[in-house]
Design a protein around this motif. Sequence first.
Motif, PDB file in Angstrom:
ATOM      1  N   UNK A   1      -1.430  -2.409  -8.501  1.00 21.69           N
ATOM      2  CA  UNK A   1      -2.854  -2.406  -8.200  1.00 21.69           C
ATOM      3  C   UNK A   1      -3.170  -2.881  -6.798  1.00 21.69           C
ATOM      4  N   UNK A   2      -2.226  -3.589  -6.177  1.00 17.40           N
ATOM      5  CA  UNK A   2      -2.396  -4.075  -4.808  1.00 17.40           C
ATOM      6  C   UNK A   2      -1.540  -3.301  -3.815  1.00 17.40           C
ATOM      7  N   UNK A   3      -0.738  -2.364  -4.305  1.00 13.73           N
ATOM      8  CA  UNK A   3       0.243  -1.686  -3.461  1.00 13.73           C
ATOM      9  C   UNK A   3      -0.391  -0.667  -2.512  1.00 13.73           C
ATOM     10  N   UNK A   4      -1.357   0.102  -3.020  1.00 11.20           N
ATOM     11  CA  UNK A   4      -2.003   1.143  -2.210  1.00 11.20           C
ATOM     12  C   UNK A   4      -3.265   0.604  -1.542  1.00 11.20           C
ATOM     13  N   UNK A   5      -3.523   1.101  -0.341  1.00 15.25           N
ATOM     14  CA  UNK A   5      -4.724   0.740   0.409  1.00 15.25           C
ATOM     15  C   UNK A   5      -5.753   1.863   0.319  1.00 15.25           C
ATOM     16  N   UNK A   6      -7.019   1.491   0.342  1.00 16.44           N
ATOM     17  CA  UNK A   6      -8.073   2.487   0.512  1.00 16.44           C
ATOM     18  C   UNK A   6      -8.110   2.907   1.980  1.00 16.44           C
ATOM     19  N   UNK A   7      -8.680   4.077   2.295  1.00 14.01           N
ATOM     20  CA  UNK A   7      -8.557   4.607   3.654  1.00 14.01           C
ATOM     21  C   UNK A   7      -9.242   3.773   4.714  1.00 14.01           C
ATOM     22  N   UNK A   8     -10.467   3.280   4.442  1.00 13.53           N
ATOM     23  CA  UNK A   8     -11.185   2.537   5.467  1.00 13.53           C
ATOM     24  C   UNK A   8     -11.190   3.286   6.785  1.00 13.53           C
ATOM     25  N   UNK A   9     -10.915   2.574   7.868  1.00 19.48           N
ATOM     26  CA  UNK A   9     -10.827   3.197   9.189  1.00 19.48           C
ATOM     27  C   UNK A   9      -9.383   3.499   9.577  1.00 19.48           C
ATOM     28  N   UNK A  10      -8.434   3.189   8.682  1.00 23.85           N
ATOM     29  CA  UNK A  10      -7.007   3.404   8.994  1.00 23.85           C
ATOM     30  C   UNK A  10      -6.317   4.166   7.860  1.00 23.85           C
ATOM     31  N   UNK A  11      -6.726   5.396   7.585  1.00 20.98           N
ATOM     32  CA  UNK A  11      -6.145   6.130   6.453  1.00 20.98           C
ATOM     33  C   UNK A  11      -4.666   6.455   6.614  1.00 20.98           C
ATOM     34  N   UNK A  12      -4.132   6.348   7.832  1.00 20.35           N
ATOM     35  CA  UNK A  12      -2.711   6.595   8.041  1.00 20.35           C
ATOM     36  C   UNK A  12      -1.849   5.449   7.509  1.00 20.35           C
ATOM     37  N   UNK A  13      -2.454   4.293   7.251  1.00 25.95           N
ATOM     38  CA  UNK A  13      -1.736   3.165   6.648  1.00 25.95           C
ATOM     39  C   UNK A  13      -2.034   3.198   5.156  1.00 25.95           C
ATOM     40  N   UNK A  14      -1.104   3.687   4.368  1.00 25.52           N
ATOM     41  CA  UNK A  14      -1.397   4.038   2.982  1.00 25.52           C
ATOM     42  C   UNK A  14      -1.014   2.963   1.974  1.00 25.52           C
ATOM     43  N   UNK A  15      -0.098   2.067   2.336  1.00 25.69           N
ATOM     44  CA  UNK A  15       0.340   1.009   1.432  1.00 25.69           C
ATOM     45  C   UNK A  15       0.357  -0.320   2.183  1.00 25.69           C
ATOM     46  N   UNK A  16       0.684  -1.392   1.451  1.00 24.31           N
ATOM     47  CA  UNK A  16       0.763  -2.719   2.071  1.00 24.31           C
ATOM     48  C   UNK A  16       2.178  -3.024   2.562  1.00 24.31           C
ATOM     49  N   UNK A  17       3.070  -2.044   2.517  1.00 28.82           N
ATOM     50  CA  UNK A  17       4.436  -2.263   2.985  1.00 28.82           C
ATOM     51  C   UNK A  17       4.437  -2.622   4.474  1.00 28.82           C
TER      52      UNK A  17
END
Length: 316
Positions: free
Chosen positions: A191-207
Amino acid sequence: MRPFTYERASSASSAARAAAENPEAKFIAGGTNLLDLMKLQIERPAHLIDVNGLGLDEIQLTEAGGLRIGALVRNTALASHEVVRRDYALLSRALLAGASGQLRNKATTAGNLLQRTRCPYFYDPHQPCNKRQPGSGCSAIGGFTRQHAVVGISNACIATHPSDMAIAMRALDAVVETVKADGSARAIPIGEFYRLPGETPHIETVLEPGELITSVVLPAPAGGTHIYRKVRDRASYAFALVSIGAIIQPDGSGRVAAGGVAHKPWRVEDGDKELKNGAKAAAAALMADARPTEQNRFKLELVERALAAVIAQARG
């Protein structure tokens, strides 16, 4: 395809370290998504780190009664595993709903979680795409949006996440285990692994840079009826317009995650709580913050109808 260098990693920590030291490096295992993107020059790694020899291809029971799935377990092996079919049927069904048998034979657990969007504008190098080229704009916004996200979107991106497996993992409360470049390990709830797009949709996960997925852990079986329902334009080898992954208990309570509607597997606690009150209430909670376009507004009703079918099936 651009020229690239290649190495075979000898350990998970050395692979993570090598990737962190080279910003243009990518991990490769099955390569079912990465190689396609390299041919289109959407992904342009200068160096590939082959992780197939790291021994991360086992499925083991955990001390807590759950299941630890190695990052390199192929989708076919995972879907057909006896314990998965018996205790985590949602996962098996989601895997079998995605791709062809040939692709499942090569695709890995980690690679499935990390596959990139199938947005047609992302796949067209001639179209602006913030996910492909940050800051260039989003061609989907104002374009053809029937397949695109309706919730969790931003003014920079309305792409959807393509994985069926990830929807099941979200409903099952999976935990992603990783090793970082400094050799330390991390456990990330999906549930915390994926990021919402916001202003940086190219950053897709918290890795973090170089961080390598080593396994995915499922908690002890939740029981209940496991259902994966995928609505698509054709019966096979198509990505979901809407999908519902659900675990329904005999008393009507349960968990529900939706695919085809957001930048990541979509699950909200209020949607789970409303399951007892029927599909209309649960779908309304699940899609509460939706911002559809005129072309994909139908997905809101489709989520409700798919969820109603899931609940009816669970009731027999």
